[in-house]
Scaffold this motif. Structure first.
Motif, short mmCIF file in Angstrom:
data_model
loop_
_atom_site.label_atom_id
_atom_site.label_comp_id
_atom_site.label_asym_id
_atom_site.label_seq_id
_atom_site.Cartn_x
_atom_site.Cartn_y
_atom_site.Cartn_z
N GLY A 183 38.15 22.14 -8.38
CA GLY A 183 37.76 22.24 -6.99
C GLY A 183 38.01 23.63 -6.43
O GLY A 183 38.63 24.49 -7.06
N THR A 184 37.52 23.85 -5.21
CA THR A 184 37.66 25.12 -4.53
C THR A 184 39.12 25.55 -4.47
O THR A 184 39.99 24.78 -4.07
CB THR A 184 37.10 25.02 -3.10
N ALA A 185 39.38 26.77 -4.92
CA ALA A 185 40.72 27.38 -4.90
C ALA A 185 41.71 26.68 -5.82
O ALA A 185 42.91 26.90 -5.72
CB ALA A 185 41.27 27.43 -3.48
N MET A 186 41.24 25.84 -6.74
CA MET A 186 42.11 25.14 -7.67
C MET A 186 42.14 25.85 -9.02
O MET A 186 41.30 26.70 -9.31
CB MET A 186 41.65 23.69 -7.86
N LYS A 187 43.10 25.47 -9.86
CA LYS A 187 43.22 26.00 -11.21
C LYS A 187 43.08 24.86 -12.22
O LYS A 187 43.22 23.69 -11.89
CB LYS A 187 44.57 26.70 -11.39
N SER A 188 42.85 25.23 -13.45
CA SER A 188 42.58 24.22 -14.48
C SER A 188 43.79 23.38 -14.83
O SER A 188 43.65 22.32 -15.43
CB SER A 188 42.04 24.90 -15.75
N ASP A 189 44.99 23.83 -14.46
CA ASP A 189 46.19 23.07 -14.80
C ASP A 189 46.71 22.22 -13.65
O ASP A 189 47.86 21.81 -13.65
CB ASP A 189 47.29 24.01 -15.29
N VAL B 224 38.72 17.69 -20.46
CA VAL B 224 38.78 19.14 -20.34
C VAL B 224 38.56 19.53 -18.88
O VAL B 224 37.58 19.11 -18.26
CB VAL B 224 37.69 19.81 -21.22
N VAL B 225 39.48 20.32 -18.33
CA VAL B 225 39.34 20.82 -16.96
C VAL B 225 39.02 22.31 -17.02
O VAL B 225 39.76 23.08 -17.63
CB VAL B 225 40.63 20.59 -16.15
N VAL B 226 37.92 22.69 -16.40
CA VAL B 226 37.38 24.04 -16.54
C VAL B 226 37.43 24.79 -15.21
O VAL B 226 36.88 24.33 -14.21
CB VAL B 226 35.91 24.01 -17.03
N ASP B 227 38.08 25.94 -15.20
CA ASP B 227 37.95 26.88 -14.09
C ASP B 227 36.89 27.89 -14.51
O ASP B 227 37.16 28.84 -15.25
CB ASP B 227 39.28 27.57 -13.81
N PHE B 228 35.68 27.65 -14.08
CA PHE B 228 34.54 28.43 -14.56
C PHE B 228 34.30 29.70 -13.75
O PHE B 228 33.44 30.51 -14.11
CB PHE B 228 33.27 27.55 -14.59
N VAL B 229 35.06 29.88 -12.66
CA VAL B 229 35.02 31.13 -11.88
C VAL B 229 36.47 31.51 -11.57
O VAL B 229 36.90 31.49 -10.42
CB VAL B 229 34.20 30.98 -10.58
N PRO B 230 37.25 31.88 -12.58
CA PRO B 230 38.69 32.10 -12.35
C PRO B 230 39.01 33.28 -11.45
O PRO B 230 40.11 33.36 -10.91
CB PRO B 230 39.24 32.32 -13.77
N GLU B 231 38.06 34.20 -11.30
CA GLU B 231 38.34 35.39 -10.49
C GLU B 231 38.08 35.17 -9.00
O GLU B 231 38.30 36.08 -8.19
CB GLU B 231 37.49 36.57 -10.99
N TRP B 232 37.62 33.99 -8.61
CA TRP B 232 37.23 33.77 -7.22
C TRP B 232 37.54 32.34 -6.81
O TRP B 232 37.33 31.41 -7.60
CB TRP B 232 35.73 34.06 -7.07
N PRO B 233 38.06 32.09 -5.59
CA PRO B 233 38.46 30.73 -5.21
C PRO B 233 37.29 29.77 -4.98
O PRO B 233 37.45 28.55 -5.14
CB PRO B 233 39.26 30.94 -3.92
N ILE B 234 36.12 30.29 -4.61
CA ILE B 234 34.98 29.41 -4.35
C ILE B 234 34.30 29.07 -5.66
O ILE B 234 33.86 29.97 -6.39
CB ILE B 234 34.00 30.08 -3.37
N ALA C 164 39.58 22.86 -0.51
CA ALA C 164 38.87 22.52 0.71
C ALA C 164 37.74 23.51 0.86
O ALA C 164 37.72 24.57 0.25
CB ALA C 164 39.80 22.58 1.92
N ASP C 165 36.77 23.15 1.67
CA ASP C 165 35.64 24.04 1.89
C ASP C 165 36.10 25.24 2.70
O ASP C 165 36.53 25.10 3.84
CB ASP C 165 34.57 23.27 2.66
N LEU C 166 36.03 26.43 2.11
CA LEU C 166 36.59 27.60 2.78
C LEU C 166 35.94 27.87 4.13
O LEU C 166 36.58 28.38 5.04
CB LEU C 166 36.46 28.83 1.89
N VAL C 167 34.66 27.51 4.26
CA VAL C 167 34.02 27.77 5.53
C VAL C 167 34.58 26.90 6.63
O VAL C 167 34.37 27.17 7.80
CB VAL C 167 32.49 27.55 5.43
N MET C 168 35.31 25.83 6.25
CA MET C 168 35.89 24.96 7.25
C MET C 168 37.23 25.52 7.75
O MET C 168 37.80 25.04 8.71
CB MET C 168 36.14 23.57 6.65
N LEU C 169 37.80 26.51 7.06
CA LEU C 169 39.14 26.97 7.35
C LEU C 169 39.14 28.03 8.44
O LEU C 169 38.15 28.71 8.69
CB LEU C 169 39.77 27.56 6.08
N SER C 170 40.30 28.19 9.05
CA SER C 170 40.45 29.26 10.02
C SER C 170 40.50 30.59 9.29
O SER C 170 40.76 30.66 8.09
CB SER C 170 41.75 29.07 10.81
#
Length: 346
Positions: free
Chosen positions: A99-105, A125-135, A20-26
């Motif tokens: 997606g945001t905060a998701m993992k490749s598996d 192929v599912v790619v987590d291209f920024v694995p160190e950060w949820p956004i 989900a869009d982190l800016v939308m979260l509490s």
């Protein structure tokens, strides 16, 4: 549609969160995701791995789908790829950003359906291209990760660009927006030009036009899947509808999941993933039917890349079958007379 038993390989999750869009979260939820992300940094990824278990998926025959997970040596990306075991080499490659905060598996169900939706040899192929950060908002990292992974797949002799490959790029939520931006991002380019774009409710973080600051034009054929009404804080006018409006008007398709009518109101933004999350976007509703319908629509889209012209609504809708998905618009058609307007007039 179908029902059969299939062998799949499941990687090991090192953390689970929703999309989900982190800016939308509490603030508490955002802090929870941040803490979870930091905890994941402490884990050490292993080498490429494969394991097998039996699950039921919607398929017209028993097929063995193998999942392999891997991580770059520098921890710059993580990815999982899915393939029908009957094939040794592949002519169609789908590169999907998470997606945001998701993992490749977290997309094995969808990818299983994608690689079994047609008789063509497809590698998903599912790619987590920024694995160190949820956004997941980095088009350049998406390009660089895809280029490196494609080289690795070619070294494994799973693909051969010299023999011709159909390359489709896209992704879910923030990953889909980054994939769209990657088509025109400064400072990086695909070593092999993509043939199509596949957007799964692609949405940028924050507020503003799709997709945020880079405002790309998707100048290749596109298939965009979104929702009829707002879900998980994602405005439908900023996601798939906006991606459709930014696409080549001669070859674009918009599918909307009918979450505006009962009993589909619980189908949400994370419907494309395996688990969703229990934080901001819980998995609910008939998501298996949705995944199968999306995969069957992709099979039609794939044939249009071969012919160079789009299909028609009837062909897409017939392929989708009983899934709660409507073909909203094709090619130059407006989306409720808004698709060709500037974003600020939506």
């Amino acid at each position: 549609h179908h029902n059969a038993s299939t062998s799949l390989v499941y990687p090991v999750l090192d953390w689970n969160a929703g999309d989900a869009d982190l800016v939308m979260l509490s603030l508490p939820v955002a802090l929870l995701l941040f803490t979870t992300a930091c905890a994941s940094l402490a884990s050490v990824a292993g080498a490429a791995s494969e394991t097998t278990c039996d699950i039921n998926i919607m398929s017209n025959q028993t097929k063995e789908v193998i999942t392999t997970t891997d991580t770059s040596a520098e921890q710059q990306y993580k990815y999982a790829y899915y393939r029908d075991k009957q094939f040794e080499t592949f002519k169609v490659i789908i590169m999907l950003g998470v997606g945001t905060a998701m993992k490749s598996d977290n997309y094995s169900g969808l990818c299983t359906n994608l690689v079994t939706s047609t008789e063509q040899p497809i590698l998903a192929v599912v790619v987590d291209f920024v694995p160190e950060w949820p956004i997941k908002n980095d088009p350049k990292r998406f390009v660089e990760s895809c280029n490196s992974i494609l080289k690795e797949l070619e070294s494994k002799k799973l693909i051969s660009f010299s023999e011709g490959i159909t390359l489709v790029v896209g992704g879910h939520s923030g990953g889909g927006a980054s994939a769209a931006g990657s088509l025109t991002v400064d400072g990086a380019s695909f070593e092999h030009t993509p043939n199509g774009f596949f957007g799964l409710d692609p949405v940028p973080p924050g507020v503003g036009p799709f997709p945020g600051l880079f405002k790309p034009v998707i100048g290749i054929p596109s298939l965009n899947v979104g929702f009829a009404k707002k879900t998980c804080g994602v405005d439908p006018l900023r996601s798939a509808r906006a991606a459709y409006s930014k696409s080549d008007i001669s070859h674009r398709t918009l599918l909307l999941i009918s979450n505006d009518v009962s009993p589909n109101e619980y189908i949400c933004h994370c419907a494309f993933s395996d688990h969703g999350c229990g934080v901001a976007c819980p998995q609910a509703g008939d998501t298996e039917t949705v995944k199968q319908g999306v995969a069957d629509a992709f099979a039609i889209f794939l044939t249009t890349l071969d012919t160079g012209r789009n299909g028609d609504k009837e062909a897409y809708q017939k392929a989708i079958g009983s899934a709660p998905i409507v073909v909203k618009a094709l090619d130059a058609e407006d989306v409720e007379n808004k698709a060709n307007l500037p974003w600020w007039k939506f």
